[in-house]
Structures are given as structure tokens and as C-alpha cells.
Design a protein around this motif. Structure first.
Motif, PDB file in Angstrom:
ATOM      1  N   THR A   1      66.054  45.361 -40.567  1.00 42.65           N
ATOM      2  CA  THR A   1      65.667  45.085 -41.981  1.00 42.65           C
ATOM      3  C   THR A   1      65.098  47.079 -42.282  1.00 42.65           C
ATOM      4  O   THR A   1      64.767  46.793 -43.727  1.00 42.65           O
ATOM      5  CB  THR A   1      64.221  44.434 -42.388  1.00 42.65           C
ATOM      6  OG1 THR A   1      63.278  44.802 -41.132  1.00 42.65           O
ATOM      7  CG2 THR A   1      65.058  42.405 -41.872  1.00 42.65           C
ATOM      8  N   ASN A   2      65.328  47.451 -41.237  1.00 37.86           N
ATOM      9  CA  ASN A   2      64.294  48.932 -41.572  1.00 37.86           C
ATOM     10  C   ASN A   2      65.526  49.545 -42.066  1.00 37.86           C
ATOM     11  O   ASN A   2      66.396  49.838 -41.370  1.00 37.86           O
ATOM     12  CB  ASN A   2      64.276  49.396 -40.479  1.00 37.86           C
ATOM     13  CG  ASN A   2      63.313  50.260 -41.163  1.00 37.86           C
ATOM     14  OD1 ASN A   2      63.750  51.147 -41.878  1.00 37.86           O
ATOM     15  ND2 ASN A   2      62.074  50.807 -39.949  1.00 37.86           N
ATOM     16  N   ILE A   3      65.655  49.667 -43.511  1.00 39.19           N
ATOM     17  CA  ILE A   3      66.786  50.450 -44.172  1.00 39.19           C
ATOM     18  C   ILE A   3      66.790  52.283 -44.104  1.00 39.19           C
ATOM     19  O   ILE A   3      67.269  52.851 -43.730  1.00 39.19           O
ATOM     20  CB  ILE A   3      66.638  49.966 -45.467  1.00 39.19           C
ATOM     21  CG1 ILE A   3      67.207  48.766 -46.031  1.00 39.19           C
ATOM     22  CG2 ILE A   3      67.877  50.567 -46.328  1.00 39.19           C
ATOM     23  CD1 ILE A   3      68.445  48.063 -45.487  1.00 39.19           C
TER      24      ILE A   3
ATOM     25  N   GLN B   1      67.750  53.535 -41.029  1.00 39.99           N
ATOM     26  CA  GLN B   1      69.010  53.568 -40.919  1.00 39.99           C
ATOM     27  C   GLN B   1      69.902  54.728 -41.981  1.00 39.99           C
ATOM     28  O   GLN B   1      71.060  55.291 -41.918  1.00 39.99           O
ATOM     29  CB  GLN B   1      69.785  52.083 -41.272  1.00 39.99           C
ATOM     30  CG  GLN B   1      69.573  51.099 -40.616  1.00 39.99           C
ATOM     31  CD  GLN B   1      70.058  49.891 -40.907  1.00 39.99           C
ATOM     32  OE1 GLN B   1      71.623  50.038 -40.946  1.00 39.99           O
ATOM     33  NE2 GLN B   1      69.330  49.089 -41.357  1.00 39.99           N
ATOM     34  N   TYR B   2      68.691  55.586 -42.686  1.00 38.66           N
ATOM     35  CA  TYR B   2      69.191  56.649 -43.246  1.00 38.66           C
ATOM     36  C   TYR B   2      69.462  57.915 -42.895  1.00 38.66           C
ATOM     37  O   TYR B   2      68.806  58.308 -42.677  1.00 38.66           O
ATOM     38  CB  TYR B   2      68.593  56.832 -45.107  1.00 38.66           C
ATOM     39  CG  TYR B   2      68.511  55.980 -45.955  1.00 38.66           C
ATOM     40  CD1 TYR B   2      69.310  54.297 -46.139  1.00 38.66           C
ATOM     41  CD2 TYR B   2      68.534  56.180 -47.213  1.00 38.66           C
ATOM     42  CE1 TYR B   2      69.914  53.895 -46.703  1.00 38.66           C
ATOM     43  CE2 TYR B   2      69.209  55.458 -48.246  1.00 38.66           C
ATOM     44  CZ  TYR B   2      70.165  53.824 -48.212  1.00 38.66           C
ATOM     45  OH  TYR B   2      70.164  53.759 -48.974  1.00 38.66           O
TER      46      TYR B   2
ATOM     47  N   ASP C   1      76.750  46.736 -46.955  1.00 39.27           N
ATOM     48  CA  ASP C   1      77.380  46.767 -45.089  1.00 39.27           C
ATOM     49  C   ASP C   1      78.488  48.192 -44.590  1.00 39.27           C
ATOM     50  O   ASP C   1      79.481  47.612 -45.224  1.00 39.27           O
ATOM     51  CB  ASP C   1      76.944  45.762 -44.751  1.00 39.27           C
ATOM     52  CG  ASP C   1      77.947  44.563 -44.363  1.00 39.27           C
ATOM     53  OD1 ASP C   1      79.211  45.132 -44.364  1.00 39.27           O
ATOM     54  OD2 ASP C   1      77.210  43.864 -43.932  1.00 39.27           O
TER      55      ASP C   1
ATOM     56  N   THR D   1      63.894  43.945 -52.076  1.00 37.13           N
ATOM     57  CA  THR D   1      63.716  45.237 -50.670  1.00 37.13           C
ATOM     58  C   THR D   1      62.212  45.678 -51.397  1.00 37.13           C
ATOM     59  O   THR D   1      62.114  45.736 -52.413  1.00 37.13           O
ATOM     60  CB  THR D   1      64.394  46.160 -50.940  1.00 37.13           C
ATOM     61  OG1 THR D   1      65.969  44.914 -50.529  1.00 37.13           O
ATOM     62  CG2 THR D   1      64.224  47.540 -50.603  1.00 37.13           C
TER      63      THR D   1
ATOM     64  N   SER E   1      64.514  45.850 -46.115  1.00 42.79           N
ATOM     65  CA  SER E   1      64.741  45.400 -46.498  1.00 42.79           C
ATOM     66  C   SER E   1      64.721  43.690 -46.264  1.00 42.79           C
ATOM     67  O   SER E   1      64.099  43.281 -45.186  1.00 42.79           O
ATOM     68  CB  SER E   1      66.510  44.642 -46.704  1.00 42.79           C
ATOM     69  OG  SER E   1      67.083  43.917 -47.160  1.00 42.79           O
TER      70      SER E   1
ATOM     71  N   GLU F   1      68.205  41.698 -42.759  1.00 41.21           N
ATOM     72  CA  GLU F   1      68.614  42.039 -41.882  1.00 41.21           C
ATOM     73  C   GLU F   1      70.186  43.174 -42.273  1.00 41.21           C
ATOM     74  O   GLU F   1      71.390  42.112 -42.498  1.00 41.21           O
ATOM     75  CB  GLU F   1      69.211  41.715 -39.992  1.00 41.21           C
ATOM     76  CG  GLU F   1      67.841  41.740 -39.556  1.00 41.21           C
ATOM     77  CD  GLU F   1      67.510  41.083 -38.655  1.00 41.21           C
ATOM     78  OE1 GLU F   1      69.090  40.850 -38.320  1.00 41.21           O
ATOM     79  OE2 GLU F   1      67.258  41.274 -37.954  1.00 41.21           O
TER      80      GLU F   1
ATOM     81  N   LEU G   1      72.337  52.460 -52.024  1.00 42.72           N
ATOM     82  CA  LEU G   1      71.313  52.465 -52.301  1.00 42.72           C
ATOM     83  C   LEU G   1      70.760  53.281 -52.624  1.00 42.72           C
ATOM     84  O   LEU G   1      69.582  53.608 -53.572  1.00 42.72           O
ATOM     85  CB  LEU G   1      69.929  51.729 -50.729  1.00 42.72           C
ATOM     86  CG  LEU G   1      69.099  52.382 -50.926  1.00 42.72           C
ATOM     87  CD1 LEU G   1      68.610  50.663 -52.240  1.00 42.72           C
ATOM     88  CD2 LEU G   1      68.285  51.684 -49.870  1.00 42.72           C
TER      89      LEU G   1
ATOM     90  N   PHE H   1      73.015  45.706 -50.923  1.00 46.42           N
ATOM     91  CA  PHE H   1      73.591  46.436 -49.990  1.00 46.42           C
ATOM     92  C   PHE H   1      74.942  46.490 -49.771  1.00 46.42           C
ATOM     93  O   PHE H   1      75.545  45.019 -50.007  1.00 46.42           O
ATOM     94  CB  PHE H   1      72.958  47.213 -48.698  1.00 46.42           C
ATOM     95  CG  PHE H   1      71.527  46.698 -49.255  1.00 46.42           C
ATOM     96  CD1 PHE H   1      71.216  47.859 -49.256  1.00 46.42           C
ATOM     97  CD2 PHE H   1      70.454  46.006 -49.778  1.00 46.42           C
ATOM     98  CE1 PHE H   1      69.470  48.695 -49.188  1.00 46.42           C
ATOM     99  CE2 PHE H   1      69.312  45.841 -49.899  1.00 46.42           C
ATOM    100  CZ  PHE H   1      68.501  47.062 -49.562  1.00 46.42           C
TER     101      PHE H   1
ATOM    102  N   LEU I   1      73.813  49.154 -42.056  1.00 41.66           N
ATOM    103  CA  LEU I   1      74.643  50.433 -42.945  1.00 41.66           C
ATOM    104  C   LEU I   1      75.461  51.605 -41.912  1.00 41.66           C
ATOM    105  O   LEU I   1      75.642  52.300 -42.800  1.00 41.66           O
ATOM    106  CB  LEU I   1      73.279  51.034 -43.796  1.00 41.66           C
ATOM    107  CG  LEU I   1      72.429  50.353 -44.909  1.00 41.66           C
ATOM    108  CD1 LEU I   1      71.744  50.387 -45.212  1.00 41.66           C
ATOM    109  CD2 LEU I   1      73.780  48.804 -45.910  1.00 41.66           C
TER     110      LEU I   1
END
Length: 172
Positions: free
Chosen positions: A70-72, A75-76, A153, A163, A54, A57, A7, A151, A60
Motif C-alpha cells: 500500500t506504500n506507493i 516504490q517510487y 501495476d 489514495t 493506497s 496493495e 501516478l 494505477f 509497481l
């Protein structure tokens, strides 16, 4: 995270929105010039990546838990979250990624010129013009870009999802 730069590469593509070409190309888009409008003067600041959400769901993170979200952005890693635009009063801008977080391997920068209209941001970089539809929050302290991304996953499934990427203005 299984594919940490997937991403981020897409974000960089949205951010840079450029395809390189030679300076000898007669089709090269000229840099944007001219005095800034009042709205552009207010916009000329540093804007940091603050959210990536996103519609679907997606998991990642390779943390041995099935925890799609949904909160990308959450996760980063810190390096992946470290992205910002710096829009200057002379119409130049720089997009940077991974410059401030520690131990980032994927440091990148790009520069060009910019112009803001009511609901769009024009960027010229590497001879190319890209116009992005943006949406400001009510007090114009953040703007968002909606786009579709694919994405990958944690289980190597490819997921296409609308997104919203948000940048927040840094107070001076």
C-alpha cells in the motif's frame, strides 16, 4: 517500475489542477489576491511530497518479485518522489517535480496563486480555479489530500484505489 510516470502524472494533475486556456478567454479565473490570514501566513512555506498510501496493495516495481504494498511512495524512484509546493507570502505558489533529484527526465514546474480556508486549498493556475479538500495533522506540519487513482501495476493490471497523498512542511 513498469509505468513510472502514470501516478506522477496524476499527482501533477492533482498538484496543478489546471487546464490551459488562452489569456483572451473571458472565462479566465482571476488570480487570488489580498492579505494573508494568520493561518495562511503560517502555511506559506515549502511543502515536500512525503507519502503516497493506497488502500489497495499494488506492485509497481519491476524487480522480479511479487511484492505488492500500500506504500506507493516507497516504490517510487528518487525523481518521482522529488515533488514540492512552495507557497509564498505574496499568494503565489510554484509546484515542482524532478528538479532536485539527479538525472530526472520529467522535470516540471507550474505556478499560480493560492488561498487557504479551514479545510480547503484554492489554487488558480492557467485561468482555472480548483478547490482541494485537505486535512492537516494535529501540529499542522503536514497536510493530506485523498483522491482515487488508477494505477497500472507491474503486470499491466489497472487498479482503482483511494489514495492519500501527504506533503510535509519544510522547516526554515
Amino acid at each position: 517500475m513498469k509505468n513510472p510516470n502514470a501516478l506522477l502524472s496524476s499527482l501533477l494533475a492533482v498538484a496543478l489542477l489546471t487546464i490551459s486556456c488562452s489569456n483572451d478567454d473571458n472565462n479566465c479565473t482571476e488570480d487570488l489576491t489580498g492579505a494573508l490570514s494568520d493561518k495562511e501566513t503560517s502555511f506559506a512555506h515549502k511543502w515536500v511530497l512525503s507519502a503516497i498510501v493506497s488502500e489497495k496493495e499494488i506492485d509497481l516495481t519491476d524487480d522480479n518479485e511479487d511484492n505488492p504494498s500500500t506504500n506507493i511512495f516507497d516504490q517510487y524512484s528518487d525523481c518521482e518522489k522529488d515533488a514540492f509546493y512552495d507557497f509564498k507570502n505574496d499568494r503565489s505558489y510554484q509546484f515542482s517535480q524532478g528538479l532536485n533529484a539527479s538525472n530526472c527526465n520529467n522535470k516540471q514546474t507550474s505556478s499560480g496563486t493560492w488561498k487557504l480556508t479551514e479545510n480547503s486549498l484554492a489554487l488558480v493556475s492557467f485561468c482555472n480555479l480548483r478547490i482541494i479538500n485537505i486535512e492537516f495533522n494535529t501540529d499542522t506540519t503536514s497536510f493530506s489530500v485523498d483522491d482515487n487513482f488508477i494505477f497500472t501495476d507491474v503486470n499491466d493490471n489497472r487498479i482503482n484505489s483511494k489514495t492519500k497523498i501527504t506533503y510535509t512542511k519544510v522547516a526554515i
